[in-house]
Design a protein around this motif. Sequence first.
Motif, PDB file in Angstrom:
ATOM      1  N   VAL A  82     -36.939 -26.213 -16.182  1.00  0.00           N
ATOM      2  CA  VAL A  82     -35.909 -26.938 -16.945  1.00  0.00           C
ATOM      3  C   VAL A  82     -36.418 -28.352 -17.224  1.00  0.00           C
ATOM      4  O   VAL A  82     -37.028 -28.978 -16.343  1.00  0.00           O
ATOM      5  N   ASP A  83     -36.179 -28.822 -18.458  1.00  0.00           N
ATOM      6  CA  ASP A  83     -36.472 -30.232 -18.783  1.00  0.00           C
ATOM      7  C   ASP A  83     -35.172 -30.897 -19.230  1.00  0.00           C
ATOM      8  O   ASP A  83     -34.300 -30.240 -19.820  1.00  0.00           O
ATOM      9  N   LEU A  84     -35.059 -32.189 -18.968  1.00  0.00           N
ATOM     10  CA  LEU A  84     -33.875 -32.924 -19.400  1.00  0.00           C
ATOM     11  C   LEU A  84     -34.306 -33.926 -20.469  1.00  0.00           C
ATOM     12  O   LEU A  84     -35.215 -34.739 -20.230  1.00  0.00           O
ATOM     13  N   ASP A  85     -33.685 -33.834 -21.641  1.00  0.00           N
ATOM     14  CA  ASP A  85     -34.012 -34.736 -22.761  1.00  0.00           C
ATOM     15  C   ASP A  85     -33.207 -36.026 -22.585  1.00  0.00           C
ATOM     16  O   ASP A  85     -32.002 -36.070 -22.856  1.00  0.00           O
ATOM     17  N   THR A  86     -33.886 -37.069 -22.093  1.00  0.00           N
ATOM     18  CA  THR A  86     -33.187 -38.315 -21.741  1.00  0.00           C
ATOM     19  C   THR A  86     -32.482 -38.927 -22.947  1.00  0.00           C
ATOM     20  O   THR A  86     -31.354 -39.408 -22.861  1.00  0.00           O
ATOM     21  N   GLU A  87     -33.159 -38.868 -24.098  1.00  0.00           N
ATOM     22  CA  GLU A  87     -32.571 -39.454 -25.311  1.00  0.00           C
ATOM     23  C   GLU A  87     -31.289 -38.713 -25.697  1.00  0.00           C
ATOM     24  O   GLU A  87     -30.239 -39.317 -25.933  1.00  0.00           O
ATOM     25  N   ALA A  88     -31.369 -37.398 -25.684  1.00  0.00           N
ATOM     26  CA  ALA A  88     -30.169 -36.592 -26.024  1.00  0.00           C
ATOM     27  C   ALA A  88     -29.069 -36.854 -24.997  1.00  0.00           C
ATOM     28  O   ALA A  88     -27.893 -36.996 -25.339  1.00  0.00           O
ATOM     29  N   ALA A  89     -29.481 -36.999 -23.729  1.00  0.00           N
ATOM     30  CA  ALA A  89     -28.480 -37.222 -22.662  1.00  0.00           C
ATOM     31  C   ALA A  89     -27.712 -38.519 -22.905  1.00  0.00           C
ATOM     32  O   ALA A  89     -26.501 -38.615 -22.691  1.00  0.00           O
ATOM     33  N   ALA A  90     -28.442 -39.520 -23.433  1.00  0.00           N
ATOM     34  CA  ALA A  90     -27.806 -40.845 -23.637  1.00  0.00           C
ATOM     35  C   ALA A  90     -26.727 -40.797 -24.712  1.00  0.00           C
ATOM     36  O   ALA A  90     -25.854 -41.669 -24.789  1.00  0.00           O
ATOM     37  N   HIS A  91     -26.775 -39.764 -25.554  1.00  0.00           N
ATOM     38  CA  HIS A  91     -25.756 -39.655 -26.619  1.00  0.00           C
ATOM     39  C   HIS A  91     -24.433 -39.096 -26.094  1.00  0.00           C
ATOM     40  O   HIS A  91     -23.454 -38.988 -26.837  1.00  0.00           O
ATOM     41  N   HIS A  92     -24.412 -38.724 -24.822  1.00  0.00           N
ATOM     42  CA  HIS A  92     -23.181 -38.095 -24.280  1.00  0.00           C
ATOM     43  C   HIS A  92     -22.735 -38.836 -23.019  1.00  0.00           C
ATOM     44  O   HIS A  92     -22.962 -38.367 -21.899  1.00  0.00           O
ATOM     45  N   PRO A  93     -22.082 -39.978 -23.199  1.00  0.00           N
ATOM     46  CA  PRO A  93     -21.657 -40.744 -22.006  1.00  0.00           C
ATOM     47  C   PRO A  93     -20.591 -40.019 -21.199  1.00  0.00           C
ATOM     48  O   PRO A  93     -19.841 -39.206 -21.738  1.00  0.00           O
ATOM     49  N   TYR A  94     -20.529 -40.350 -19.928  1.00  0.00           N
ATOM     50  CA  TYR A  94     -19.542 -39.752 -19.018  1.00  0.00           C
ATOM     51  C   TYR A  94     -18.132 -39.926 -19.581  1.00  0.00           C
ATOM     52  O   TYR A  94     -17.777 -40.963 -20.140  1.00  0.00           O
ATOM     53  N   GLU A  95     -17.332 -38.862 -19.420  1.00  0.00           N
ATOM     54  CA  GLU A  95     -15.904 -38.947 -19.776  1.00  0.00           C
ATOM     55  C   GLU A  95     -15.101 -38.435 -18.584  1.00  0.00           C
ATOM     56  O   GLU A  95     -15.316 -37.323 -18.122  1.00  0.00           O
ATOM     57  N   PRO A  96     -14.156 -39.234 -18.085  1.00  0.00           N
ATOM     58  CA  PRO A  96     -13.366 -38.780 -16.931  1.00  0.00           C
ATOM     59  C   PRO A  96     -12.727 -37.426 -17.227  1.00  0.00           C
ATOM     60  O   PRO A  96     -12.210 -37.205 -18.318  1.00  0.00           O
ATOM     61  N   ALA A  97     -12.804 -36.527 -16.275  1.00  0.00           N
ATOM     62  CA  ALA A  97     -12.185 -35.197 -16.453  1.00  0.00           C
ATOM     63  C   ALA A  97     -11.822 -34.670 -15.067  1.00  0.00           C
ATOM     64  O   ALA A  97     -12.582 -34.865 -14.116  1.00  0.00           O
ATOM     65  N   TYR A  98     -10.657 -34.069 -14.992  1.00  0.00           N
ATOM     66  CA  TYR A  98     -10.212 -33.550 -13.693  1.00  0.00           C
ATOM     67  C   TYR A  98      -9.856 -32.065 -13.787  1.00  0.00           C
ATOM     68  O   TYR A  98      -9.381 -31.602 -14.837  1.00  0.00           O
ATOM     69  N   LEU A  99     -10.067 -31.387 -12.683  1.00  0.00           N
ATOM     70  CA  LEU A  99      -9.572 -30.016 -12.576  1.00  0.00           C
ATOM     71  C   LEU A  99      -8.051 -30.057 -12.487  1.00  0.00           C
ATOM     72  O   LEU A  99      -7.471 -31.043 -12.001  1.00  0.00           O
ATOM     73  N   PRO A 100      -7.368 -29.004 -12.932  1.00  0.00           N
ATOM     74  CA  PRO A 100      -5.905 -28.983 -12.840  1.00  0.00           C
ATOM     75  C   PRO A 100      -5.453 -28.930 -11.382  1.00  0.00           C
ATOM     76  O   PRO A 100      -6.244 -28.671 -10.477  1.00  0.00           O
ATOM     77  N   VAL A 101      -4.168 -29.196 -11.170  1.00  0.00           N
ATOM     78  CA  VAL A 101      -3.542 -28.930  -9.870  1.00  0.00           C
ATOM     79  C   VAL A 101      -2.476 -27.865 -10.091  1.00  0.00           C
ATOM     80  O   VAL A 101      -2.020 -27.648 -11.207  1.00  0.00           O
ATOM     81  N   ASN A 102      -2.125 -27.186  -9.005  1.00  0.00           N
ATOM     82  CA  ASN A 102      -1.118 -26.133  -9.067  1.00  0.00           C
ATOM     83  C   ASN A 102       0.112 -26.551  -8.280  1.00  0.00           C
ATOM     84  O   ASN A 102      -0.014 -27.106  -7.173  1.00  0.00           O
ATOM     85  N   ARG A 103       1.290 -26.325  -8.871  1.00  0.00           N
ATOM     86  CA  ARG A 103       2.523 -26.478  -8.103  1.00  0.00           C
ATOM     87  C   ARG A 103       3.324 -25.182  -8.243  1.00  0.00           C
ATOM     88  O   ARG A 103       3.238 -24.496  -9.277  1.00  0.00           O
ATOM     89  N   LEU A 104       4.099 -24.857  -7.226  1.00  0.00           N
ATOM     90  CA  LEU A 104       5.011 -23.721  -7.325  1.00  0.00           C
ATOM     91  C   LEU A 104       6.213 -24.130  -8.173  1.00  0.00           C
ATOM     92  O   LEU A 104       6.390 -25.323  -8.476  1.00  0.00           O
ATOM     93  N   ALA A 105       7.024 -23.163  -8.521  1.00  0.00           N
ATOM     94  CA  ALA A 105       8.164 -23.452  -9.415  1.00  0.00           C
ATOM     95  C   ALA A 105       9.077 -24.530  -8.828  1.00  0.00           C
ATOM     96  O   ALA A 105       9.682 -25.319  -9.555  1.00  0.00           O
ATOM     97  N   ASP A 106       9.148 -24.606  -7.487  1.00  0.00           N
ATOM     98  CA  ASP A 106      10.044 -25.620  -6.888  1.00  0.00           C
ATOM     99  C   ASP A 106       9.330 -26.963  -6.714  1.00  0.00           C
ATOM    100  O   ASP A 106       9.871 -27.896  -6.110  1.00  0.00           O
ATOM    101  N   GLY A 107       8.101 -27.048  -7.216  1.00  0.00           N
ATOM    102  CA  GLY A 107       7.384 -28.321  -7.170  1.00  0.00           C
ATOM    103  C   GLY A 107       6.437 -28.460  -5.997  1.00  0.00           C
ATOM    104  O   GLY A 107       5.692 -29.440  -5.903  1.00  0.00           O
ATOM    105  N   THR A 108       6.446 -27.488  -5.079  1.00  0.00           N
ATOM    106  CA  THR A 108       5.542 -27.559  -3.921  1.00  0.00           C
ATOM    107  C   THR A 108       4.085 -27.484  -4.363  1.00  0.00           C
ATOM    108  O   THR A 108       3.733 -26.616  -5.187  1.00  0.00           O
TER     109      THR A 108
END
Length: 414
Positions: A384-410
């Motif tokens: 595998v090679d990593l293209d540093t120039e291409a990588a620089a075009h995609h800055p970090y963007e905050p992203a989170y996995l979902p959370v689960n609650r039951l119907a009553d909010g638990t």
Amino acid sequence: MRIVSAEVIVTSPGRNFVTLRLTTEDGVTGLGDATLNGRELAVQSYLENHVVPLLLGSDATRIEDTWQYLYRGAYWRRGPVTMAAVAAVDTALWDIKAKCAGMPLYQLLGGASRTGALAYGHASGRDVPELLDSVRAHLEQGYRAIRIQSGIPGLGPVYGVAAAGTDGADRYDYEPARRAAAGGIPLPVTETWGTRAYLRHVPAVFEAVRAEFGPELPLLHDGHHRMTPIQAARLGKALEPYDLFWLEDATPAEDQAALRLIRQHTTTPLAIGEVFNSVYDYTTLLSERLIDYVRSAVTHTGGITAMRKLLDLADVFGIKSGMHGPTDISPVGMAAALHLDLAIHNFGIQEYMQHSDRTLEVFRTAFTFKDGLLHPSDTPGLGVDLDTEAAAHHPYEPAYLPVNRLADGTMHDW
Ligand code: CS2
Ligand code: MG
């Protein structure tokens, strides 16, 4: 052979990735995946502040000693952040060693034990017709084993089910980590869960899939940590007529003893471990043969050195590999898995969600997927090679996995 440079590259071509690139005084480079979905910046900081300063000037040939230094020397050992950082260093050092030997990494792990690694893909649908279409699409892509995830009547979006037309990617692409609206604070999306509805629906899903595709096709299902042990026992038993390849994460994995109860009630094979980060998380599960497949990824379990030891221990108990391979394992982490998949004796199956074209513009991979089998290629190193120039075009963007609650909010496991 001294390490003279250690770069932590955070890039987001379609989703966030953290990659470590080491460079030796001879100009040989090695890559390691340090991606931890939703916690990328924590691993970046651990690497930049607490690992990189220790690596500069160290001997790149001393892989085992470096692993022990970073594990035992940290004092505060284990945990997903620490072990993703250790994994990245270890994988990069193996990449360097294989490149210097002029061999694909698997040759240094004992050579090939098979022609290729059986892959499984992710079929999903909000309802059964959509799911059956997705299975057909994955069979057309060449998969010979398929994971089945379905929407649940009465519930909204749930884990594992791609919403049609998500971000313009392939209709079946499923990227659970969601990004905040432009400029917004990236709060996790809340999904609503109901286990009773799930337990009532899933057997009918597999009845429909088996009716459409027959008894032979290896089918997998991910319970994704959401059931109690007795609920998992009930589902495992209800799915026995459909002869699953495995039921994954049937119950929250850290309660290893819970698997004793599930094992008493069902012969459906069990897979666990994607959230684990060391062999110590598995000791009861392996020694009592409570699981059939080890789900860890090289990226989350301390690297190739640690993964090899874990899988060799699993082999002693007749337990096989089933390495984690979603899109939040980068192409570097996937390539590392494939070299182990090809070499170890107790290979089981390899998860392969397939990265997007945007991701593959940054990570140039040599591995192949043909006739349902993955092969790491014979390119020296990881391939595998990593293209540093291409990588620089995609800055970090905050992203989170979902959370689960039951119907009553638990709060519940997602
Ligand atoms: C899932 C993962 O692929 C799987 O088996 O459990 O996609 C998991 O949801 C993600 O890796 C979380 O980041
Ligand atoms: Mg899983």
